[in-house]
Design a protein around this motif. Sequence first.
Motif, PDB file in Angstrom:
ATOM      1  N   MET A   1     -87.134  67.564 -35.537  1.00 16.35           N
ATOM      2  CA  MET A   1     -86.886  67.928 -34.154  1.00 16.35           C
ATOM      3  C   MET A   1     -86.162  66.706 -33.532  1.00 16.35           C
ATOM      4  N   ARG A   2     -85.143  67.177 -32.839  1.00 16.66           N
ATOM      5  CA  ARG A   2     -84.480  66.437 -32.003  1.00 16.66           C
ATOM      6  C   ARG A   2     -85.235  65.933 -30.781  1.00 16.66           C
ATOM      7  N   ILE A   3     -85.726  64.865 -30.687  1.00 15.50           N
ATOM      8  CA  ILE A   3     -86.837  64.446 -29.559  1.00 15.50           C
ATOM      9  C   ILE A   3     -85.973  64.472 -28.307  1.00 15.50           C
ATOM     10  N   GLU A   4     -84.878  63.766 -28.201  1.00 18.75           N
ATOM     11  CA  GLU A   4     -84.308  63.602 -27.038  1.00 18.75           C
ATOM     12  C   GLU A   4     -83.805  64.775 -26.417  1.00 18.75           C
ATOM     13  N   ARG A   5     -83.501  65.727 -27.199  1.00 10.66           N
ATOM     14  CA  ARG A   5     -83.151  67.071 -26.864  1.00 10.66           C
ATOM     15  C   ARG A   5     -84.275  67.810 -26.217  1.00 10.66           C
ATOM     16  N   GLU A   6     -85.516  67.514 -26.996  1.00 11.02           N
ATOM     17  CA  GLU A   6     -86.633  68.275 -26.574  1.00 11.02           C
ATOM     18  C   GLU A   6     -87.068  67.679 -25.191  1.00 11.02           C
ATOM     19  N   ILE A   7     -86.944  66.476 -25.028  1.00  6.10           N
ATOM     20  CA  ILE A   7     -87.196  65.809 -23.682  1.00  6.10           C
ATOM     21  C   ILE A   7     -86.457  66.297 -22.646  1.00  6.10           C
ATOM     22  N   LEU A 105     -86.928  66.487 -43.664  1.00  2.00           N
ATOM     23  CA  LEU A 105     -87.706  65.770 -42.869  1.00  2.00           C
ATOM     24  C   LEU A 105     -87.345  65.807 -41.574  1.00  2.00           C
ATOM     25  N   GLY A 106     -87.422  67.191 -40.918  1.00  2.00           N
ATOM     26  CA  GLY A 106     -87.656  67.520 -39.532  1.00  2.00           C
ATOM     27  C   GLY A 106     -85.913  67.278 -38.964  1.00  2.00           C
ATOM     28  N   VAL A 107     -84.909  67.096 -39.595  1.00  2.00           N
ATOM     29  CA  VAL A 107     -83.739  67.254 -39.230  1.00  2.00           C
ATOM     30  C   VAL A 107     -83.006  68.641 -39.123  1.00  2.00           C
ATOM     31  N   PRO A 108     -83.017  68.939 -37.843  1.00  2.00           N
ATOM     32  CA  PRO A 108     -82.198  70.348 -37.821  1.00  2.00           C
ATOM     33  C   PRO A 108     -80.727  70.329 -38.149  1.00  2.00           C
ATOM     34  N   ARG A 109     -80.371  71.540 -38.550  1.00  2.00           N
ATOM     35  CA  ARG A 109     -78.976  71.774 -38.873  1.00  2.00           C
ATOM     36  C   ARG A 109     -78.073  72.028 -37.553  1.00  2.00           C
ATOM     37  N   ALA A 110     -76.810  71.318 -37.570  1.00  2.00           N
ATOM     38  CA  ALA A 110     -75.902  71.472 -36.494  1.00  2.00           C
ATOM     39  C   ALA A 110     -75.643  72.891 -36.160  1.00  2.00           C
ATOM     40  N   GLU A 111     -75.821  73.192 -34.831  1.00  2.00           N
ATOM     41  CA  GLU A 111     -75.327  74.711 -34.270  1.00  2.00           C
ATOM     42  C   GLU A 111     -74.137  74.533 -33.488  1.00  2.00           C
ATOM     43  N   CYS A 144     -69.180  61.964 -45.445  1.00  2.00           N
ATOM     44  CA  CYS A 144     -69.097  63.316 -46.283  1.00  2.00           C
ATOM     45  C   CYS A 144     -70.715  63.792 -46.363  1.00  2.00           C
ATOM     46  N   ARG A 145     -71.385  62.835 -46.776  1.00  2.00           N
ATOM     47  CA  ARG A 145     -72.957  63.126 -46.992  1.00  2.00           C
ATOM     48  C   ARG A 145     -73.394  63.302 -45.747  1.00  2.00           C
ATOM     49  N   MET A 146     -73.375  62.541 -44.716  1.00  2.00           N
ATOM     50  CA  MET A 146     -73.863  62.847 -43.318  1.00  2.00           C
ATOM     51  C   MET A 146     -73.698  64.216 -42.771  1.00  2.00           C
ATOM     52  N   LEU A 147     -72.245  64.381 -42.944  1.00  2.00           N
ATOM     53  CA  LEU A 147     -71.706  65.615 -42.290  1.00  2.00           C
ATOM     54  C   LEU A 147     -72.416  66.770 -43.178  1.00  2.00           C
ATOM     55  N   ARG A 148     -72.354  66.838 -44.283  1.00  2.00           N
ATOM     56  CA  ARG A 148     -73.116  68.012 -45.029  1.00  2.00           C
ATOM     57  C   ARG A 148     -74.612  67.816 -44.608  1.00  2.00           C
ATOM     58  N   PHE A 149     -75.183  66.864 -44.795  1.00  2.00           N
ATOM     59  CA  PHE A 149     -76.576  66.959 -44.516  1.00  2.00           C
ATOM     60  C   PHE A 149     -76.769  67.585 -43.143  1.00  2.00           C
ATOM     61  N   VAL A 150     -76.295  67.236 -42.074  1.00  2.00           N
ATOM     62  CA  VAL A 150     -76.578  67.979 -40.839  1.00  2.00           C
ATOM     63  C   VAL A 150     -76.090  69.353 -40.645  1.00  2.00           C
ATOM     64  N   GLY A 151     -75.167  69.967 -41.913  1.00  2.00           N
ATOM     65  CA  GLY A 151     -74.981  71.280 -41.740  1.00  2.00           C
ATOM     66  C   GLY A 151     -73.653  71.731 -41.896  1.00  2.00           C
ATOM     67  N   HIS A 152     -72.856  70.726 -41.969  1.00  2.00           N
ATOM     68  CA  HIS A 152     -71.479  71.202 -41.871  1.00  2.00           C
ATOM     69  C   HIS A 152     -70.897  71.548 -43.182  1.00  2.00           C
ATOM     70  N   GLU A 153     -69.781  72.289 -43.241  1.00  2.00           N
ATOM     71  CA  GLU A 153     -69.345  72.563 -44.631  1.00  2.00           C
ATOM     72  C   GLU A 153     -67.835  71.400 -44.776  1.00  2.00           C
ATOM     73  N   VAL A 154     -68.158  70.737 -45.723  1.00  2.00           N
ATOM     74  CA  VAL A 154     -67.064  69.400 -45.793  1.00  2.00           C
ATOM     75  C   VAL A 154     -66.024  69.966 -46.953  1.00  2.00           C
ATOM     76  N   VAL A 155     -65.045  69.328 -46.647  1.00  2.00           N
ATOM     77  CA  VAL A 155     -63.897  69.448 -47.729  1.00  2.00           C
ATOM     78  C   VAL A 155     -63.577  68.063 -47.944  1.00  2.00           C
ATOM     79  N   ALA A 156     -64.071  67.410 -49.165  1.00  2.00           N
ATOM     80  CA  ALA A 156     -63.461  66.099 -49.374  1.00  2.00           C
ATOM     81  C   ALA A 156     -62.347  65.833 -50.145  1.00  2.00           C
ATOM     82  N   ASP A 157     -61.230  65.296 -49.559  1.00  2.00           N
ATOM     83  CA  ASP A 157     -60.049  65.364 -49.903  1.00  2.00           C
ATOM     84  C   ASP A 157     -59.162  64.113 -50.183  1.00  2.00           C
ATOM     85  N   ASN A 158     -58.828  64.012 -51.425  1.00  2.00           N
ATOM     86  CA  ASN A 158     -58.129  62.675 -51.752  1.00  2.00           C
ATOM     87  C   ASN A 158     -56.651  62.563 -51.446  1.00  2.00           C
TER      88      ASN A 158
END
Length: 583
Positions: A1-7, A105-111, A144-158
């Motif tokens: 849960m995002r507590i700050e949002r909930e509050i 661990l309670g981290v919701p996906r970005a919408e 990339c790892r953070m963005l993916r974990f919060v639920g975005h679709e990431v293209v890692a481009d070199n």
Amino acid sequence: MRIEREIEIRASSAIAEALGVESAAMIRPTQNEAHGDYQVNGLLPLAKRLGKPPRELAQPVAEVLKKDAMFSAAEVAGPGFINLRLHPRWVSEQTCAMIADRARLGVPRAEPSQRVVVDYSSPNVAKQMHVGHLRSTILGDALCRMLRFVGHEVVADNHLGDWGTQFGLLIVGMRRWGDEAALQASPIDELERVYRLASAEAKQNETFAEEARHELAKLQEGDANNRAIWQRFVAATRESLEGVYRRLDVHFDVWMGESAYHDMLPGVVQELLERGLARLDEGAVCVFFSEQDAAPAELKRLETPFIIRKKDGAYLYSTSDIATLFYRRDTWNTQRAIYVVDVRQSLHFQQLFALAELLGLSMRLEHVGFGTILGGDGKPLKTRDGGTVTLSSLLDEAEERARARIGEQGLEIAPEALDEAARIIGIGAVKYADLRQNRLSDYRFDWDKMISFQGNAGPYLQYAYARLSSIFRKGEIDVEALWTGASQQGSFELEDHAETQALAKHLLRFADLLHQATESLQPHLVCDHLYQLARLFSAFYEACPILKAEGGLRHSRLSLAALAGAQLRLGLSLLGIGVVERM
Ligand code: ARG
């Protein structure tokens, strides 16, 4: 849960209930935990709007919030904000809920989830990857790892620099000075040697320079022979890069270097000319931002012209970056593109993004700039003899030093696990030292601070993790049962003890923190959170012995420890840093 949002939701509805108006509550963690955990700030602007004293508005809102089971206290403070303290029972319930949600661990996906391109590392072909590209590689990978974990679709481009004037020089240079055996044995060294010779020669020998330009033109027109030679340069560079990426555990979805956009370049220039965004100026094609009527004031300030085709017809870095924008939009439907590149390229990106706006590209574009890595003397990091530090030599040294520190520290690592541990600790230390900085600042590369089992350093966090894991081993605890048991409601109640509450509340902030760090593209916020976590855990562990406790108390302390370990491990993994179970 995002507590700050909930509050925020609860406080906004308290405002509506108490005052009969719609107004955003604006929540922030308190500066001083003695006053509470979170603060409602929105009443000050509201009071201004309504022309009433803020404390008078705050009081009835606080009364409503006091009745909410989420809080144990709601008090009006200062000029008119409300300090909130989370109720220990609510903290317990949420801690259970986090454990029950094992994978996230309670981290919701970005919408909504977005399609994000991260353009990072992007070194230049035929050159060793040096420390300048280290920051881009480490930061880009963490993002990339953070963005993916919060639920975005990431293209890692070199986005390799594989298409510049250097190739003309290299082709004629190899013909004259190339050593086939050396090219086989250590291609990048040989390419760098020949490049140095060729660029020196071109400066004083116009015929040679002309020849190089001619070969470059042939290459760009698709001459089979030159293409084949170029291919070899690219392949050799790529092989050496892949070795470095493997050690760093960094992966790309695509490798689309500048060359991939070559065929689009004439069309790009054509389009900009036709749309009146660019014009000919002394033979070159340029975009003059100061001339764009439609442009907002800040674009007009970009006085330097953005050159997209030189007088001799050659295309530039800028041209291929414009083509890349179109490609990313059309091919991947990109909504957000992130460029992890040295802050010294700021002007280039300001111009590129300004142009994207004029083109009406509805893509969120961000330059994640970063500062320079400095040596002990405060100047850009160099080898002892003044050469550039290559990335692979730096990683070798990191592993060696980690191995030495493991010995000095007297850590218990089995001999057969030593190589792997030195790798995880050494590489982790380098990554963490980079990520914990505010990325825009330069920082001093300091081996002793970096490979340290004390203070804000990677090895300290890895050590904290290993110590935490050892609790479960020593106590022969069935960790699986802890995880699965937590999904049963009310499976434990945390004690209302200062250290326990402080640790639990910190762990509960993870979701907010991760979303904020990802949104603002600041991995150092994750570092700060994890460092604080490790410190709070050790305070908790000292105040509340785990294995000596019994019954329900033991169970709740163990559960909290399990969650702390899991969050530490997950947080490190989002930074691209591994852990060692035993040390
Ligand atoms: N190759 C460039 C350099 O080494 C970085 C490229 C960054 N990406 C981009 N799309 N411009 O400086």
